[in-house]
Design an enzyme around this catalytic site. Sequence first.
Site, PDB file in Angstrom:
ATOM      1  N   PHE A   1       9.209   6.099   2.536  1.00  0.00           N
ATOM      2  CA  PHE A   1       7.954   5.831   3.405  1.00  0.00           C
ATOM      3  C   PHE A   1       8.158   5.077   4.505  1.00  0.00           C
ATOM      4  CE2 PHE A   1       3.863   3.958   4.364  1.00  0.00           C
ATOM      5  CZ  PHE A   1       2.964   4.932   4.076  1.00  0.00           C
TER       6      PHE A   1
ATOM      7  N   ARG B   1      -0.881  17.596  -1.830  1.00  0.00           N
ATOM      8  CA  ARG B   1      -0.485  16.472  -3.095  1.00  0.00           C
ATOM      9  C   ARG B   1      -2.021  16.187  -3.573  1.00  0.00           C
ATOM     10  NH1 ARG B   1       1.046  10.155  -0.889  1.00  0.00           N
ATOM     11  NH2 ARG B   1      -0.983  10.426  -0.032  1.00  0.00           N
TER      12      ARG B   1
ATOM     13  N   ASP C   1       9.578  -1.236  -3.509  1.00  0.00           N
ATOM     14  CA  ASP C   1       8.035  -0.839  -2.930  1.00  0.00           C
ATOM     15  C   ASP C   1       7.161  -0.279  -3.832  1.00  0.00           C
ATOM     16  OD1 ASP C   1       5.871  -0.049  -1.750  1.00  0.00           O
ATOM     17  OD2 ASP C   1       6.782   0.195   0.154  1.00  0.00           O
TER      18      ASP C   1
ATOM     19  N   TYR D   1      -4.880  -0.981  -1.814  1.00  0.00           N
ATOM     20  CA  TYR D   1      -5.750  -0.085  -1.438  1.00  0.00           C
ATOM     21  C   TYR D   1      -5.623   1.266  -2.114  1.00  0.00           C
ATOM     22  CZ  TYR D   1      -2.853   1.147   2.265  1.00  0.00           C
ATOM     23  OH  TYR D   1      -1.748   1.327   3.281  1.00  0.00           O
ATOM     24  N   LYS D   2      -4.733   1.394  -3.040  1.00  0.00           N
ATOM     25  CA  LYS D   2      -4.306   2.795  -3.790  1.00  0.00           C
ATOM     26  C   LYS D   2      -5.034   2.587  -5.028  1.00  0.00           C
ATOM     27  CE  LYS D   2      -0.828   4.153  -0.420  1.00  0.00           C
ATOM     28  NZ  LYS D   2       0.368   3.592  -0.001  1.00  0.00           N
TER      29      LYS D   2
HETATM   30  C1  LIG Z   1       0.861   2.924   1.089  1.00  0.00           C
HETATM   31  C2  LIG Z   1       2.134   2.536   1.322  1.00  0.00           C
HETATM   32  C3  LIG Z   1       2.503   1.230   2.103  1.00  0.00           C
HETATM   33  C4  LIG Z   1       1.356   0.701   3.153  1.00  0.00           C
HETATM   34  O1  LIG Z   1       1.822  -0.227   3.943  1.00  0.00           O
HETATM   35  P1  LIG Z   1       0.675  -0.873   4.887  1.00  0.00           P
HETATM   36  O2  LIG Z   1       1.475  -1.923   5.659  1.00  0.00           O
HETATM   37  O3  LIG Z   1      -0.283  -1.762   3.668  1.00  0.00           O
HETATM   38  O4  LIG Z   1      -0.134  -0.064   5.598  1.00  0.00           O
HETATM   39  C5  LIG Z   1       3.782   1.026   2.375  1.00  0.00           C
HETATM   40  N1  LIG Z   1       4.694   1.421   1.632  1.00  0.00           N
HETATM   41  C6  LIG Z   1       4.523   2.616   0.775  1.00  0.00           C
HETATM   42  C7  LIG Z   1       5.587   2.977  -0.016  1.00  0.00           C
HETATM   43  C8  LIG Z   1       3.111   3.140   0.669  1.00  0.00           C
HETATM   44  O5  LIG Z   1       3.067   4.172  -0.030  1.00  0.00           O
END
Ligand SMILES: *Cc1c(COP(=O)(O)O)cnc(C)c1O
Length: 408
Positions: free
Chosen positions: A126, A367, A195, A220-221
């Site tokens: 990511f 997805r 993560d 938020y997921k």
């Molecule tokens: C959604 C997501 C994030 C989000 O990071 P924010 O700083 O909260 O925007 C980080 N890492 C991964 C792998 C994600 O899927």
Amino acid sequence: MTDWQTEATRLDADDPLVKHRADFLLDDAVAYLDGNSLGALPKATPARIEEVVQSEWGADLISSWNTAGWIDLPQRIGAKIAPLVGARPHEVVVADSVSVNLFKLVSAALAMQKGRKVVLSEPGNFPTDLYMIEGLEGQGLAERRLAERGEMESALDEDVALLLLTHVHYKSGEMFDMARLTKAAHDAGALVLWDLSHSVGAVPVDLEGAGADFAVGCGYKYLNGGPGAPGFAYVAERHHARLEQPLSGWMGHAKPFEFSDDYEPAPGAGQLMCGTPPILSMSALEVGVDLMAGIGIEALVAKSRQLSEFTRAAMAETVPELPCISPDRPERRGSQLSFRHEHAYELCQALIARQVIGDFRAPDILRLGFAPAYVRFADCWRAVSELRDILDSGEWRKAEYAERAAVT
Ligand SMILES: *Cc1c(COP(=O)(O)O)cnc(C)c1O
């Protein structure tokens, strides 16, 4: 050919979680398959926010820090997230965004690893995870090294301070073997930071069982905390005494209300707080976490696997021209399936126009995410059958579907 419609109806009727869809504000006509990107709104959230605003902030004003327990929210919600990720309550705290928590924990890990500077990750991780390492590299504190999955273990040499991986890959849905990689890193003298953004609330996670050192995750997921909800951070208890993170704000102080000139970190994960917690966002997140914790991770995982297996089989039979790039075995993937097509963006837009909401990840991935608390088997079948129809009719060729929006 299988009668997928009938099969979906049967599975929905047998689903022990089916009643939980009513816990969310979701239009019946919408098949929402993007809860892995933004979780749906719990019905209890607007009333809770209204209460926090009107009664706690409006009427009780500043006393709410004590009387409504605002000051305890980061630890309180952290303790509720802990059982979802195999952690103990005092090892998890809610604070800031995932990106900021990555900065704090990568820095803390580097500080614990004198003489080693390499942070090892994988290409295609990511973006924020990779960018945060780059930021520390720019300050001369880290050295970024990327290795493909097959080479990860051989890339773990005596220079590696930290292995930073995303447990479930956002694009492919492929899941790392957390226990195996954690052990490989430890054997090489490295620490590990996982993560869990695409894992928490949808797949089994056992941080303690795997011996993980650090973790971060998203609010938020699958936790349904709302857009921009704060993230969480985990530090294994054995590191609490040595933990030192650079964003030494007053809320991470052992005694913030002594207003001392000198920083003294709070014991444990509380040190990972920096500034004043966003109480409205935290309150919304707590509702989402309460819902997931109430259902329980075993039931969520079981339903998630059923949903994705159903969809994988239905897609393979009904829309064979879109290959699935996610692992075949449900225990090797997250709560999502990713399909490749040259015109994935247009297909996704055409689906959205029919109220089937998935998302697109560049350059060619469609997805579909299966938030187990509220996705129905009927929603999954609808995605498959509408896709078949969109391809057969050529509807995806409409010019409007090729126009890229800012957020995909
Ligand atoms: C959604 C997501 C994030 C989000 O990071 P924010 O700083 O909260 O925007 C980080 N890492 C991964 C792998 C994600 O899927």
